[in-house]
Design a protein around this motif. Structure first.
Motif, PDB file in Angstrom:
ATOM      1  N   TYR A 164      61.302  66.309 136.326  1.00 28.15           N
ATOM      2  CA  TYR A 164      61.072  65.449 137.487  1.00 28.15           C
ATOM      3  C   TYR A 164      60.347  64.165 137.082  1.00 28.15           C
ATOM      4  O   TYR A 164      60.708  63.068 137.521  1.00 28.15           O
ATOM      5  N   GLU A 165      59.317  64.291 136.253  1.00 24.65           N
ATOM      6  CA  GLU A 165      58.550  63.120 135.829  1.00 24.65           C
ATOM      7  C   GLU A 165      59.412  62.147 135.033  1.00 24.65           C
ATOM      8  O   GLU A 165      59.281  60.931 135.153  1.00 24.65           O
ATOM      9  N   LEU A 166      60.293  62.683 134.209  1.00 25.27           N
ATOM     10  CA  LEU A 166      61.185  61.816 133.426  1.00 25.27           C
ATOM     11  C   LEU A 166      62.151  61.062 134.335  1.00 25.27           C
ATOM     12  O   LEU A 166      62.459  59.891 134.077  1.00 25.27           O
ATOM     13  N   SER A 167      62.627  61.722 135.384  1.00 26.18           N
ATOM     14  CA  SER A 167      63.523  61.010 136.310  1.00 26.18           C
ATOM     15  C   SER A 167      62.772  59.893 137.035  1.00 26.18           C
ATOM     16  O   SER A 167      63.330  58.824 137.270  1.00 26.18           O
ATOM     17  N   LEU A 168      61.503  60.166 137.373  1.00 22.08           N
ATOM     18  CA  LEU A 168      60.702  59.095 137.988  1.00 22.08           C
ATOM     19  C   LEU A 168      60.471  57.951 137.009  1.00 22.08           C
ATOM     20  O   LEU A 168      60.580  56.775 137.374  1.00 22.08           O
ATOM     21  N   MET A 169      60.136  58.291 135.778  1.00 24.96           N
ATOM     22  CA  MET A 169      59.856  57.250 134.779  1.00 24.96           C
ATOM     23  C   MET A 169      61.116  56.482 134.401  1.00 24.96           C
ATOM     24  O   MET A 169      61.039  55.317 134.013  1.00 24.96           O
ATOM     25  N   TRP A 178      52.680  53.091 133.144  1.00 25.43           N
ATOM     26  CA  TRP A 178      51.757  53.901 132.353  1.00 25.43           C
ATOM     27  C   TRP A 178      51.077  54.949 133.223  1.00 25.43           C
ATOM     28  O   TRP A 178      50.704  56.020 132.756  1.00 25.43           O
ATOM     29  N   ALA A 179      50.943  54.635 134.496  1.00 23.77           N
ATOM     30  CA  ALA A 179      50.356  55.609 135.418  1.00 23.77           C
ATOM     31  C   ALA A 179      51.264  56.832 135.566  1.00 23.77           C
ATOM     32  O   ALA A 179      50.784  57.968 135.648  1.00 23.77           O
ATOM     33  N   ALA A 180      52.563  56.612 135.600  1.00 27.55           N
ATOM     34  CA  ALA A 180      53.495  57.738 135.698  1.00 27.55           C
ATOM     35  C   ALA A 180      53.426  58.598 134.441  1.00 27.55           C
ATOM     36  O   ALA A 180      53.467  59.835 134.523  1.00 27.55           O
ATOM     37  N   ALA A 204      52.209  62.493 134.236  1.00 29.45           N
ATOM     38  CA  ALA A 204      52.992  63.548 133.598  1.00 29.45           C
ATOM     39  C   ALA A 204      52.153  64.315 132.575  1.00 29.45           C
ATOM     40  O   ALA A 204      52.241  65.541 132.483  1.00 29.45           O
ATOM     41  N   ILE A 205      51.327  63.612 131.825  1.00 30.53           N
ATOM     42  CA  ILE A 205      50.504  64.265 130.803  1.00 30.53           C
ATOM     43  C   ILE A 205      49.376  65.076 131.430  1.00 30.53           C
ATOM     44  O   ILE A 205      49.133  66.220 131.056  1.00 30.53           O
ATOM     45  N   VAL A 206      48.702  64.506 132.414  1.00 33.54           N
ATOM     46  CA  VAL A 206      47.524  65.168 132.997  1.00 33.54           C
ATOM     47  C   VAL A 206      47.911  66.364 133.852  1.00 33.54           C
ATOM     48  O   VAL A 206      47.285  67.423 133.764  1.00 33.54           O
ATOM     49  N   TYR A 207      48.934  66.243 134.665  1.00 33.64           N
ATOM     50  CA  TYR A 207      49.254  67.297 135.617  1.00 33.64           C
ATOM     51  C   TYR A 207      50.306  68.285 135.112  1.00 33.64           C
ATOM     52  O   TYR A 207      50.570  69.279 135.779  1.00 33.64           O
ATOM     53  N   ASN A 208      50.877  68.035 133.986  1.00 25.89           N
ATOM     54  CA  ASN A 208      51.801  68.983 133.345  1.00 25.89           C
ATOM     55  C   ASN A 208      51.370  69.134 131.885  1.00 25.89           C
ATOM     56  O   ASN A 208      52.027  68.637 130.971  1.00 25.89           O
ATOM     57  N   ARG A 209      50.274  69.822 131.684  1.00 26.98           N
ATOM     58  CA  ARG A 209      49.674  69.887 130.354  1.00 26.98           C
ATOM     59  C   ARG A 209      50.486  70.697 129.360  1.00 26.98           C
ATOM     60  O   ARG A 209      50.515  70.369 128.186  1.00 26.98           O
ATOM     61  N   LEU A 210      51.112  71.767 129.801  1.00 26.00           N
ATOM     62  CA  LEU A 210      51.849  72.607 128.853  1.00 26.00           C
ATOM     63  C   LEU A 210      53.012  71.850 128.194  1.00 26.00           C
ATOM     64  O   LEU A 210      53.140  71.873 126.961  1.00 26.00           O
ATOM     65  N   PRO A 211      53.845  71.155 128.971  1.00 22.41           N
ATOM     66  CA  PRO A 211      54.887  70.354 128.298  1.00 22.41           C
ATOM     67  C   PRO A 211      54.305  69.245 127.426  1.00 22.41           C
ATOM     68  O   PRO A 211      54.841  68.941 126.351  1.00 22.41           O
ATOM     69  N   ALA A 212      53.197  68.659 127.855  1.00 25.28           N
ATOM     70  CA  ALA A 212      52.568  67.605 127.053  1.00 25.28           C
ATOM     71  C   ALA A 212      52.048  68.172 125.738  1.00 25.28           C
ATOM     72  O   ALA A 212      52.205  67.547 124.676  1.00 25.28           O
ATOM     73  N   LEU A 213      51.446  69.360 125.796  1.00 24.41           N
ATOM     74  CA  LEU A 213      50.968  69.986 124.560  1.00 24.41           C
ATOM     75  C   LEU A 213      52.129  70.356 123.637  1.00 24.41           C
ATOM     76  O   LEU A 213      52.017  70.240 122.418  1.00 24.41           O
TER      77      LEU A 213
END
Length: 137
Positions: A56-61, A67-69, A73-82
């Motif tokens: 979802y975040e990638l479709s928004l971006m 940079w806020a998007a 994505a990093i802050v609220y979806n930590r597992l994919p970011a990690l």
């Protein structure tokens, strides 16, 4: 000075043996291939799962990149970011490690570790899993 008639028996030190050096080089080559194989497996398994978590975040971006998007994505979806950070970190670590070895050569500690490992493989013989690749003359 007189030289003795009998020659001293020469003991071959394993560090000076050309086959031993070739075995150490083969083990280092296998280590390089193993690290790149691990990085490839990470990119083929963990990265797609992480990107799927960010669908979802990638479709928004894609429509409105800010940079806020990305921060969202990093802050609220930590597992994919990690997951993605781990893939990128392992890739960079292997690149730096291999570049250092190519530019400045193997450090003495790592060369000593490889030599010890070749000795252990040689002592164990054909029952060791790496014997096929290291033990051949």
């Amino acid at each position: 000075m007189e030289q003795p008639d009998t020659k001293m028996p020469q003991t071959t030190h394993p560090d000076l043996d050309p086959t031993f050096k070739a075995q150490v080089k083969r083990l280092h080559k296998l280590t390089v291939y193993g690290r790149w194989l691990l990085v490839g497996i990470l990119w083929l398994t963990l990265a797609p799962l992480s990107l799927w978590g960010w669908q979802y975040e990638l479709s928004l971006m894609r429509s409105h990149f800010t940079w806020a998007a990305l921060r969202y994505a990093i802050v609220y979806n930590r597992l994919p970011a990690l997951g993605l950070a781990f893939c990128i970190g392992m890739t960079v670590a292997v690149l730096v490690w291999q570049s250092r070895n190519v530019i400045w050569g193997l450090p003495p500690q790592e060369e000593h570790r490889l030599e010890q490992q070749v000795r252990r493989i040689s002592q164990q013989g054909p029952s060791h899993p790496l014997w096929k690749w290291i033990g051949k003359p």
